[in-house]
Design a protein around this motif. Structure first.
Motif, short mmCIF file in Angstrom:
data_model
loop_
_atom_site.label_atom_id
_atom_site.label_comp_id
_atom_site.label_asym_id
_atom_site.label_seq_id
_atom_site.Cartn_x
_atom_site.Cartn_y
_atom_site.Cartn_z
N ALA A 1 0.83 -1.21 0.00
CA ALA A 1 0.00 0.00 0.00
C ALA A 1 0.87 1.25 0.00
O ALA A 1 0.57 2.23 -0.69
CB ALA A 1 -0.93 -0.01 1.21
N ASN A 2 1.95 1.23 0.77
CA ASN A 2 2.85 2.38 0.81
C ASN A 2 3.57 2.58 -0.52
O ASN A 2 3.80 3.72 -0.95
CB ASN A 2 3.88 2.22 1.94
CG ASN A 2 3.26 2.38 3.32
OD1 ASN A 2 2.17 2.94 3.46
ND2 ASN A 2 3.93 1.87 4.34
N GLU A 3 3.93 1.48 -1.17
CA GLU A 3 4.57 1.58 -2.48
C GLU A 3 3.63 2.21 -3.50
O GLU A 3 4.03 3.07 -4.30
CB GLU A 3 5.02 0.20 -2.96
CG GLU A 3 6.23 -0.35 -2.20
CD GLU A 3 6.54 -1.79 -2.59
OE1 GLU A 3 5.72 -2.40 -3.31
OE2 GLU A 3 7.60 -2.29 -2.17
N GLN A 4 2.35 1.80 -3.48
CA GLN A 4 1.37 2.39 -4.38
C GLN A 4 1.18 3.88 -4.08
O GLN A 4 1.10 4.71 -4.99
CB GLN A 4 0.04 1.67 -4.27
CG GLN A 4 -1.09 2.27 -5.11
CD GLN A 4 -0.82 2.20 -6.60
OE1 GLN A 4 -0.80 1.11 -7.17
NE2 GLN A 4 -0.63 3.34 -7.24
N ALA A 5 1.12 4.22 -2.78
CA ALA A 5 0.96 5.62 -2.40
C ALA A 5 2.15 6.46 -2.85
O ALA A 5 1.98 7.62 -3.27
CB ALA A 5 0.79 5.73 -0.88
N ALA A 6 3.35 5.88 -2.80
CA ALA A 6 4.54 6.61 -3.24
C ALA A 6 4.51 6.86 -4.75
O ALA A 6 4.85 7.95 -5.22
CB ALA A 6 5.81 5.82 -2.87
N VAL A 7 4.06 5.85 -5.52
CA VAL A 7 3.92 6.03 -6.97
C VAL A 7 2.87 7.08 -7.27
O VAL A 7 3.05 7.95 -8.14
CB VAL A 7 3.57 4.69 -7.64
CG1 VAL A 7 3.21 4.90 -9.12
CG2 VAL A 7 4.73 3.71 -7.53
N ASP A 8 1.74 7.05 -6.53
CA ASP A 8 0.69 8.05 -6.73
C ASP A 8 1.21 9.46 -6.45
O ASP A 8 0.87 10.41 -7.16
CB ASP A 8 -0.50 7.75 -5.82
CG ASP A 8 -1.29 6.53 -6.26
OD1 ASP A 8 -1.16 6.12 -7.43
OD2 ASP A 8 -2.05 5.98 -5.43
N MET A 9 2.03 9.60 -5.41
CA MET A 9 2.59 10.90 -5.09
C MET A 9 3.53 11.38 -6.19
O MET A 9 3.48 12.54 -6.63
CB MET A 9 3.33 10.84 -3.75
CG MET A 9 4.18 12.07 -3.42
SD MET A 9 3.27 13.64 -3.42
CE MET A 9 2.49 13.57 -1.81
N GLN A 10 4.38 10.48 -6.69
CA GLN A 10 5.30 10.85 -7.77
C GLN A 10 4.53 11.30 -9.01
O GLN A 10 4.87 12.31 -9.65
CB GLN A 10 6.21 9.67 -8.10
CG GLN A 10 7.21 9.33 -7.01
CD GLN A 10 7.87 7.99 -7.21
OE1 GLN A 10 7.70 7.35 -8.24
NE2 GLN A 10 8.63 7.54 -6.22
N SER B 1 1.30 -4.72 -9.07
CA SER B 1 0.58 -5.02 -7.85
C SER B 1 0.68 -6.52 -7.55
O SER B 1 1.16 -7.30 -8.37
CB SER B 1 -0.89 -4.61 -7.99
OG SER B 1 -1.50 -5.34 -9.05
N THR B 2 0.20 -6.92 -6.37
CA THR B 2 0.21 -8.33 -5.99
C THR B 2 -0.69 -9.13 -6.94
O THR B 2 -1.79 -8.70 -7.27
CB THR B 2 -0.30 -8.48 -4.55
OG1 THR B 2 0.49 -7.66 -3.68
CG2 THR B 2 -0.22 -9.93 -4.09
N LYS B 3 -0.22 -10.28 -7.40
CA LYS B 3 -0.96 -11.16 -8.31
C LYS B 3 -1.38 -10.43 -9.59
O LYS B 3 -2.48 -10.60 -10.12
CB LYS B 3 -2.20 -11.75 -7.61
CG LYS B 3 -1.86 -12.63 -6.42
CD LYS B 3 -3.13 -13.20 -5.77
CE LYS B 3 -2.76 -14.07 -4.56
NZ LYS B 3 -3.98 -14.61 -3.89
N SER B 4 -0.48 -9.59 -10.09
CA SER B 4 -0.77 -8.81 -11.29
C SER B 4 -0.89 -9.70 -12.52
O SER B 4 -0.04 -10.55 -12.76
CB SER B 4 0.35 -7.79 -11.53
OG SER B 4 0.23 -7.21 -12.82
N PRO B 5 -1.94 -9.50 -13.36
CA PRO B 5 -2.07 -10.27 -14.59
C PRO B 5 -1.02 -9.87 -15.63
O PRO B 5 -0.82 -10.57 -16.62
CB PRO B 5 -3.48 -9.93 -15.08
CG PRO B 5 -3.77 -8.60 -14.49
CD PRO B 5 -3.09 -8.59 -13.15
N ILE C 1 -0.80 -2.92 -12.84
CA ILE C 1 0.47 -2.20 -12.92
C ILE C 1 0.35 -0.87 -12.18
O ILE C 1 -0.76 -0.36 -11.97
CB ILE C 1 0.91 -1.94 -14.37
CG1 ILE C 1 -0.08 -1.00 -15.07
CG2 ILE C 1 1.07 -3.24 -15.13
CD1 ILE C 1 0.37 -0.53 -16.44
N TYR C 2 1.50 -0.33 -11.80
CA TYR C 2 1.56 1.02 -11.28
C TYR C 2 2.04 1.90 -12.43
O TYR C 2 3.24 1.97 -12.71
CB TYR C 2 2.53 1.13 -10.10
CG TYR C 2 2.18 0.24 -8.92
CD1 TYR C 2 0.86 -0.01 -8.57
CD2 TYR C 2 3.18 -0.36 -8.16
CE1 TYR C 2 0.54 -0.81 -7.48
CE2 TYR C 2 2.87 -1.16 -7.08
CZ TYR C 2 1.56 -1.39 -6.74
OH TYR C 2 1.25 -2.19 -5.67
#
Length: 370
Positions: A129-138, A166-170, A239-240
């Motif tokens: 969740a923190n990794e996704q939040a960091a990408v969103d901030m960038q 993301s986890t279990k990404s297709p 994906i992010y």
């Protein structure tokens, strides 16, 4: 007749026996209630977080540095504040708040109680969740810079790349970090929201064709979107996405340990204020929130009620809120602050002009107090 006995027990009167039983039950009830109150709940708590002035200084390591730094271009003096707001999340899948803490939060209008799954999707770790939040901030920083410079008349070439999975990404094993996304099902988009719209239209379980550029080599791959988990499931590639612009000069946003996309509007306003003569806010203390894209469209964010209280606590008298958040704002505006609703960056600049001039805001969009 015996005068003595070895049985020294004395029978208690009925009233005293009843009182003892009553106290025992009361103590047991209190201990049971206290024990239950300390049991972890399936909720998290949102509360006002730190406030940062985009025109001011922030800690970066052991130093104080400008939150927005534009070292290679002329900048102008600013005054007052254009505050960005944050929300703290108390609780995680590994350590959720107790029922006592949840009950306390329910009684505090500046805090909100949310189901754990509304913040952390099932199977998502705090790290993910923190990794996704960091990408969103960038991404929000890049979009804010793009919105500000586009408003000032600069043309900006844009690319959309894969920033992670993301986890279990297709898409894992098909796409790679750093791939440039050229098109999806033949449709071209250079924004994250545009990419999401294309995937949503395709639907979950339906393969999509993705044209990419990998290290200078054009490739075509196929990925089948899956449905995300959580309160608002949607088709995803897992994906992010990371957006990249070619800027004419460097604009640095030096903010550490803050995630999410909601500061985009205030970053953009801070950049414009620094790059143009005069103070956009007329020296007033203005707070606000909202995502922004390169075209200057301002979008809804989470935790807006907590941000309103954070703004009041920091001394702001004006609040710029996304128009699409007004349904959450109306009826929940703290005393001492006026909320102006904005749909675009132009709306925000118009609102600041009125605030700066001390003129009436009656002609501007607002989120009604009730």
């Amino acid at each position: 007749m015996a005068l003595f006995t070895d049985d020294h027990r004395v029978a208690l009167p009925a009233k005293r026996r009843g009182a003892r039983i009553g106290w025992t039950l009361l103590i047991a009830a209190i201990l049971g209630t206290l024990g239950f109150a300390l049991v972890p709940s399936p909720y998290v708590i949102e509360e006002p977080g730190p406030v940062f002035n985009t025109l001011g200084q922030v800690a970066n390591g052991a130093q104080q540095v400008p939150l927005i730094d534009i070292p290679a271009h002329r900048t102008y003096p600013t005054s007052g504040a254009l505050d960005m707001l944050t929300v703290n999340i108390a609780g995680s899948p590994q350590q959720s708040p107790s029922w006592f803490e949840v009950a306390s939060a329910y009684l505090d209008p500046s805090r909100a109680v949310l189901p754990l799954g509304a913040v952390y999707q099932p199977g998502t770790t705090v790290k993910a969740a923190n990794e996704q939040a960091a990408v969103d901030m960038q991404n929000s920083q890049k979009d804010a810079i793009a919105a500000a410079l586009t408003h000032l008349g600069y043309a900006l070439p844009t690319t959309l790349t894969v920033g992670g999975f993301s986890t279990k990404s297709p898409s894992a094993g098909v796409l790679k970090t750093g791939d440039t996304i050229v098109s999806v099902n033949g449709q071209v988009s250079d924004t994250v929201n545009g990419l999401r719209a294309i995937i949503a239209k395709a639907g979950a379980g339906v393969p999509v064709t993705i044209d990419i550029n990998r290290g200078g080599v054009a490739k075509t791959v196929t990925v089948t979107p899956t449905l995300s988990t959580g309160s608002n499931p949607a088709p995803i590639l897992g994906i992010y996405p990371s957006i990249s612009y070619t800027f004419p000069f460097a604009v640095k946003i030096q903010l550490e340990n803050v995630g999410g996309p909601s500061a985009g509007q205030m970053f953009a306003l801070g950049i414009i204020d620094k790059l143009t003569p005069g103070a956009l806010n007329g020296g007033a203390k203005v707070a606000g929130t909202g995502t922004i894209d390169a075209q200057g469209d301002i979008g809804a964010i989470g935790g807006i009620r907590q941000k309103l209280y954070g703004a009041v606590q920091s001394g702001a008298k004006w609040f710029l809120a996304p128009y699409s958040n007004c349904n959450e704002v109306t009826g929940h505006i703290p005393k001492g602050i006026q909320v102006l609703a904005v749909k675009t960056l132009d709306d925000s600049l118009t609102a600041l002009k009125a605030i700066s001039a001390g003129s009436s805001t009656s002609g501007l969009l607002t989120c009604p107090a009730k």
